[in-house]
Design an enzyme around this catalytic site. Sequence first.
Site, PDB file in Angstrom:
ATOM      1  NE  ARG A  89      -3.174   2.608   2.606  1.00 51.23           N
ATOM      2  CZ  ARG A  89      -3.442   3.372   3.644  1.00 51.23           C
ATOM      3  NH1 ARG A  89      -2.933   3.089   4.825  1.00 51.23           N
ATOM      4  NH2 ARG A  89      -4.208   4.415   3.526  1.00 51.23           N
TER       5      ARG A  89
ATOM      6  CG  HIS B  88     -10.376   5.902   2.103  1.00 45.63           C
ATOM      7  ND1 HIS B  88     -11.143   6.918   2.630  1.00 45.63           N
ATOM      8  CD2 HIS B  88      -9.606   5.453   3.113  1.00 45.63           C
ATOM      9  CE1 HIS B  88     -10.851   7.089   3.897  1.00 45.63           C
ATOM     10  NE2 HIS B  88      -9.907   6.212   4.228  1.00 45.63           N
TER      11      HIS B  88
ATOM     12  CG  HIS C  35     -13.562   3.669   3.116  1.00 45.64           C
ATOM     13  ND1 HIS C  35     -13.105   2.394   2.920  1.00 45.64           N
ATOM     14  CD2 HIS C  35     -12.966   4.115   4.241  1.00 45.64           C
ATOM     15  CE1 HIS C  35     -12.268   2.080   3.897  1.00 45.64           C
ATOM     16  NE2 HIS C  35     -12.164   3.118   4.707  1.00 45.64           N
TER      17      HIS C  35
ATOM     18  NE  ARG D 244      -7.878  11.858   9.233  1.00 45.52           N
ATOM     19  CZ  ARG D 244      -7.856  10.877   8.341  1.00 45.52           C
ATOM     20  NH1 ARG D 244      -8.144  11.120   7.077  1.00 45.52           N
ATOM     21  NH2 ARG D 244      -7.523   9.661   8.703  1.00 45.52           N
TER      22      ARG D 244
ATOM     23  CB  ILE E  20     -18.605   3.967  10.457  1.00 44.53           C
ATOM     24  CG1 ILE E  20     -17.688   4.393  11.608  1.00 44.53           C
ATOM     25  CG2 ILE E  20     -19.986   4.603  10.577  1.00 44.53           C
ATOM     26  CD1 ILE E  20     -17.387   5.889  11.665  1.00 44.53           C
TER      27      ILE E  20
ATOM     28  CD  GLU F  96      -8.707  -0.084   2.493  1.00 41.88           C
ATOM     29  OE1 GLU F  96      -9.083  -0.353   3.651  1.00 41.88           O
ATOM     30  OE2 GLU F  96      -8.260   1.021   2.176  1.00 41.88           O
TER      31      GLU F  96
HETATM   32  P1  ADP Z   1      -9.740   2.719   9.921  1.00 39.19           P
HETATM   33  O1  ADP Z   1     -10.266   3.864   9.106  1.00 39.19           O
HETATM   34  O2  ADP Z   1      -8.700   3.133  10.914  1.00 39.19           O
HETATM   35  O3  ADP Z   1      -9.390   1.494   9.111  1.00 39.19           O
HETATM   36  P2  ADP Z   1     -12.109   1.238  10.708  1.00 39.19           P
HETATM   37  O4  ADP Z   1     -12.531   1.020   9.290  1.00 39.19           O
HETATM   38  O5  ADP Z   1     -11.760   0.059  11.536  1.00 39.19           O
HETATM   39  O6  ADP Z   1     -10.964   2.298  10.860  1.00 39.19           O
HETATM   40  O7  ADP Z   1     -13.328   2.002  11.428  1.00 39.19           O
HETATM   41  C1  ADP Z   1     -13.287   2.415  12.749  1.00 39.19           C
HETATM   42  C2  ADP Z   1     -14.667   2.956  13.105  1.00 39.19           C
HETATM   43  O8  ADP Z   1     -15.639   1.915  12.872  1.00 39.19           O
HETATM   44  C3  ADP Z   1     -14.808   3.372  14.549  1.00 39.19           C
HETATM   45  O9  ADP Z   1     -15.540   4.594  14.625  1.00 39.19           O
HETATM   46  C4  ADP Z   1     -15.645   2.251  15.170  1.00 39.19           C
HETATM   47  O10 ADP Z   1     -16.471   2.716  16.203  1.00 39.19           O
HETATM   48  C5  ADP Z   1     -16.461   1.763  14.005  1.00 39.19           C
HETATM   49  N1  ADP Z   1     -16.791   0.361  14.204  1.00 39.19           N
HETATM   50  C6  ADP Z   1     -15.982  -0.692  14.048  1.00 39.19           C
HETATM   51  N2  ADP Z   1     -16.600  -1.851  14.362  1.00 39.19           N
HETATM   52  C7  ADP Z   1     -17.853  -1.518  14.764  1.00 39.19           C
HETATM   53  C8  ADP Z   1     -18.984  -2.264  15.221  1.00 39.19           C
HETATM   54  N3  ADP Z   1     -18.957  -3.575  15.347  1.00 39.19           N
HETATM   55  N4  ADP Z   1     -20.108  -1.574  15.498  1.00 39.19           N
HETATM   56  C9  ADP Z   1     -20.151  -0.239  15.363  1.00 39.19           C
HETATM   57  N5  ADP Z   1     -19.111   0.520  14.945  1.00 39.19           N
HETATM   58  C10 ADP Z   1     -17.981  -0.100  14.644  1.00 39.19           C
END
Ligand code: ADP
Length: 409
Positions: free
Chosen positions: A97, A186, A214, A247, A338, A391
């Site tokens: 990446r 992304h 995303h 952010r 999310i 990804e």
């Molecule tokens: P990144 O952008 O660092 O890859 P992620 O895609 O893991 O992060 O997303 C993190 C967000 O997703 C956080 O706000 C978290 O609360 C939310 N999230 C992750 N798993 C769950 C879940 N099972 N239920 C609700 N929200 C979740």
Amino acid sequence: MPYKKYDKILVINSGSSSLKFTLFCMSGETIMAKGLVERIGTDNANLVYQRSGEKKSEQGIAAENHGKALAMACKMLITPGVGVLKTLQEVKAVGHRVVHGAEFFSEPVLTTEDVKATIKKCSDLAPLHNPANLDGIVACETVFPHVPNVSVFDTAFHQTMPKHAYMYAIPQQFYDDYGIRKYGFHGTSHKFVMQAAAEYLKRPVAELKLITCHMGNGSSIAAIDGGKVLDTSMGLTPLPGMIMGTRCGDIDPAIIFYLARKGMSIDEIDNVLNKKSGLFGINGINSGDMRDTVNAAAQGKSAAANAIEMFGHRAALYIGGYYTLLGGADAIIFTGGIGENSHPARKAIISRLAAIGCELDEEKNLEIFGTLSPVSTPKSKTPALVIPTNEELMIARETFRVLSEEMKK
Ligand code: ADP
């Protein structure tokens, strides 16, 4: 057997003090093992390792740099009992990446010396990411001499954007002299869910108009027309657009001058807008996490409830705008931590989309967790789909594609 030559592909996501790795067997697109090394360069570096289908293990290791970190991770891959390979020579290619490819890369590429020099040149635009991504590439050159490294850029897919979408209305000279324009991020995820949506809808990508959301700690939305990006919400950097974990997303740029004149330094403002804003700044609980925000709202904290409404409002603003620019949409896709998992966040968005023919299926929305599924009612003219992103797999696929094309040359 199409994958024979490049059957085992290692995917590396190298950060400034971490290195994530995933080993794929491409014939079934299955993960053999994955893990990460954290706190590289410190006295308490840590290796997390997981063989597919088994429990994670954790151990402290000596990893003063990325090369040492990768060597330790690779040792696990060949350790009898926990490993998945007889020798490291089974790894035939590595996909990396790379965050920023500026206008130099609109596709993934085989990483030559010239490519490395260009990635370095782009560091100006992604000072926290590109140097770390290069560290990962150099580590692989040491641990896997003679194995091709492919660079897969977060920005590449968005290079299909038209000029009227990527230019900012500031003097042209800033674009000419500094390359200031919208790049978008992304891209690997937006492309992955685009392809998955085409497969699910049983229609070619070239025919589809999609809005891909995303949403994780960082969030971005893209309008995709026939496989080309028409617009996306992130910009020169990953700061604008959606309200994110920490952010700020879109704000009036004059806020920066206002705060500077109030006595804050540029670095302080940078830190606040990147690390102390978004959900963290507004939900009243100092957490950038959507789950925490939802829990706080459920306990009656009005700032947290308002943060979720702000999140939904901002997303709907982009989705509605992109729907207009695309002239309709065959699907709106939700992905990322999310998008895949947070039904309250999806509800806050989809409940605002009635005007574009997207109606939330309340029951389905509650049931869906991380699987490909519609969350809109069957009568919705514009369906909303949850599609889990991958990804790492996309990077492995792109790596295979680049190397297969190289072989034909
Ligand atoms: P990144 O952008 O660092 O890859 P992620 O895609 O893991 O992060 O997303 C993190 C967000 O997703 C956080 O706000 C978290 O609360 C939310 N999230 C992750 N798993 C769950 C879940 N099972 N239920 C609700 N929200 C979740």
